[in-house]
Design a protein around this motif. Structure first.
Motif, short mmCIF file in Angstrom:
data_model
loop_
_atom_site.label_atom_id
_atom_site.label_comp_id
_atom_site.label_asym_id
_atom_site.label_seq_id
_atom_site.Cartn_x
_atom_site.Cartn_y
_atom_site.Cartn_z
N TYR A 82 0.83 -1.21 0.00
CA TYR A 82 0.00 0.00 0.00
C TYR A 82 0.87 1.26 0.00
CZ TYR A 82 -2.58 3.94 1.66
OH TYR A 82 -3.08 5.21 1.78
N LEU A 83 1.87 1.31 0.87
CA LEU A 83 2.72 2.50 0.95
C LEU A 83 3.51 2.73 -0.33
CD1 LEU A 83 4.08 2.22 4.61
CD2 LEU A 83 2.36 3.82 3.74
N ASP A 84 3.95 1.64 -0.96
CA ASP A 84 4.72 1.77 -2.19
C ASP A 84 3.87 2.23 -3.37
OD1 ASP A 84 6.98 0.91 -0.86
OD2 ASP A 84 6.90 -1.15 -1.63
N GLU A 85 2.57 1.91 -3.32
CA GLU A 85 1.69 2.20 -4.46
C GLU A 85 0.51 3.07 -4.06
OE1 GLU A 85 0.56 -1.71 -5.74
OE2 GLU A 85 2.63 -2.32 -6.10
N ARG A 86 0.65 3.85 -3.01
CA ARG A 86 -0.50 4.59 -2.49
C ARG A 86 -0.94 5.71 -3.42
NH1 ARG A 86 2.70 6.96 2.62
NH2 ARG A 86 4.30 7.91 1.36
N ALA A 117 -4.74 8.35 -3.72
CA ALA A 117 -5.94 8.77 -3.01
C ALA A 117 -7.05 7.73 -3.19
CB ALA A 117 -6.41 10.13 -3.51
N GLU A 118 -7.18 7.20 -4.40
CA GLU A 118 -8.20 6.20 -4.67
C GLU A 118 -7.98 4.93 -3.85
OE1 GLU A 118 -9.95 3.56 -8.40
OE2 GLU A 118 -8.60 5.24 -8.80
N ARG A 119 -6.73 4.48 -3.78
CA ARG A 119 -6.43 3.28 -2.98
C ARG A 119 -6.72 3.51 -1.50
NH1 ARG A 119 -1.68 -0.51 -4.76
NH2 ARG A 119 -2.73 -1.62 -3.12
N LEU A 120 -6.40 4.70 -1.01
CA LEU A 120 -6.68 5.02 0.39
C LEU A 120 -8.17 4.99 0.66
CD1 LEU A 120 -5.85 5.91 3.21
CD2 LEU A 120 -5.85 8.27 2.38
N ILE A 121 -8.96 5.56 -0.24
CA ILE A 121 -10.42 5.56 -0.07
C ILE A 121 -10.95 4.14 -0.09
CG2 ILE A 121 -12.59 6.20 -1.22
CD1 ILE A 121 -11.08 8.82 -2.09
N ASN A 122 -10.50 3.32 -1.03
CA ASN A 122 -10.97 1.93 -1.11
C ASN A 122 -10.57 1.14 0.13
OD1 ASN A 122 -12.14 2.36 -3.61
ND2 ASN A 122 -10.34 1.66 -4.74
N LEU A 123 -9.34 1.30 0.56
CA LEU A 123 -8.88 0.61 1.76
C LEU A 123 -9.67 1.05 2.98
CD1 LEU A 123 -6.86 -1.34 3.10
CD2 LEU A 123 -5.29 0.59 3.32
N SER A 124 -9.92 2.34 3.08
CA SER A 124 -10.70 2.87 4.20
C SER A 124 -12.11 2.30 4.22
CB SER A 124 -10.77 4.40 4.14
OG SER A 124 -9.50 4.95 4.32
N LYS A 125 -12.74 2.25 3.06
CA LYS A 125 -14.10 1.68 2.98
C LYS A 125 -14.11 0.22 3.39
CE LYS A 125 -15.93 4.76 -0.57
NZ LYS A 125 -16.37 4.89 -1.98
N GLN A 126 -13.12 -0.53 2.91
CA GLN A 126 -13.02 -1.94 3.25
C GLN A 126 -12.85 -2.12 4.76
OE1 GLN A 126 -9.62 -3.87 1.53
NE2 GLN A 126 -9.86 -5.69 2.76
N LYS A 127 -11.97 -1.34 5.36
CA LYS A 127 -11.70 -1.47 6.79
C LYS A 127 -12.89 -0.99 7.62
CE LYS A 127 -8.06 -3.67 6.55
NZ LYS A 127 -8.08 -5.06 7.03
N ILE A 128 -13.61 0.03 7.15
CA ILE A 128 -14.81 0.48 7.86
C ILE A 128 -15.84 -0.64 7.89
CG2 ILE A 128 -16.81 2.03 7.68
CD1 ILE A 128 -14.80 4.22 6.77
N THR A 129 -16.01 -1.33 6.79
CA THR A 129 -16.94 -2.47 6.73
C THR A 129 -16.53 -3.54 7.74
OG1 THR A 129 -17.43 -2.02 4.41
CG2 THR A 129 -17.94 -4.23 5.22
N GLU A 130 -15.24 -3.86 7.77
CA GLU A 130 -14.75 -4.87 8.72
C GLU A 130 -14.95 -4.42 10.16
OE1 GLU A 130 -10.69 -5.93 7.79
OE2 GLU A 130 -11.20 -6.32 5.69
N VAL A 131 -14.69 -3.16 10.45
CA VAL A 131 -14.87 -2.64 11.81
C VAL A 131 -16.35 -2.68 12.19
CG1 VAL A 131 -14.72 -0.54 13.22
CG2 VAL A 131 -12.77 -1.23 11.83
#
Length: 109
Positions: free
Chosen positions: A74-78, A80-94
């Motif tokens: 993630y850090l190597d290829e970050r 804004a779109e990837r951050l938003i997608n990752l955030s949405k995925q983690k919000i669902t898991e939380v």
């Protein structure tokens, strides 16, 4: 200490500010996840205050059980779109975990 390093933190100082062990920083450097801003001629590592944001991202993702290998990717290829997608995925898991814990709490009450 070299005057040019005056505005940097030693490994111990940075670790303490971040609430981790120095060995964590050494490990992250060894695997290429989080490297010091400067390594002097004696091999001492120094970190910049500008690195706090990246370390915070690593800490949050680790807390969310993201494997370090994926954190590195993630850090190597970050983007804004990837951050938003990752955030949405983690919000669902939380949200799922919160529901599970609320169900357990209800059963215990």
């Amino acid at each position: 200490m070299n005057k040019s390093l005056h505005n940097y933190f030693t490994t111990g100082e940075f670790a303490k500010l971040c609430g981790v062990n120095k060995r964590t920083l050494f490990h992250y450097h060894d695997i290429g996840l989080f490297c010091p801003a400067i390594i002097d001629e004696n091999g001492y590592r120094y970190y910049s205050y500008r690195q706090f944001d990246v370390f915070l991202i690593i800490s949050i993702l680790k807390e969310l059980n993201v494997p370090l290998k994926k954190v590195k990717t993630y850090l190597d290829e970050r983007t804004a779109e990837r951050l938003i997608n990752l955030s949405k995925q983690k919000i669902t898991e939380v949200d799922r975990e919160i529901e599970k814990l609320l169900t357990i709490k209800h059963l215990l009450e």
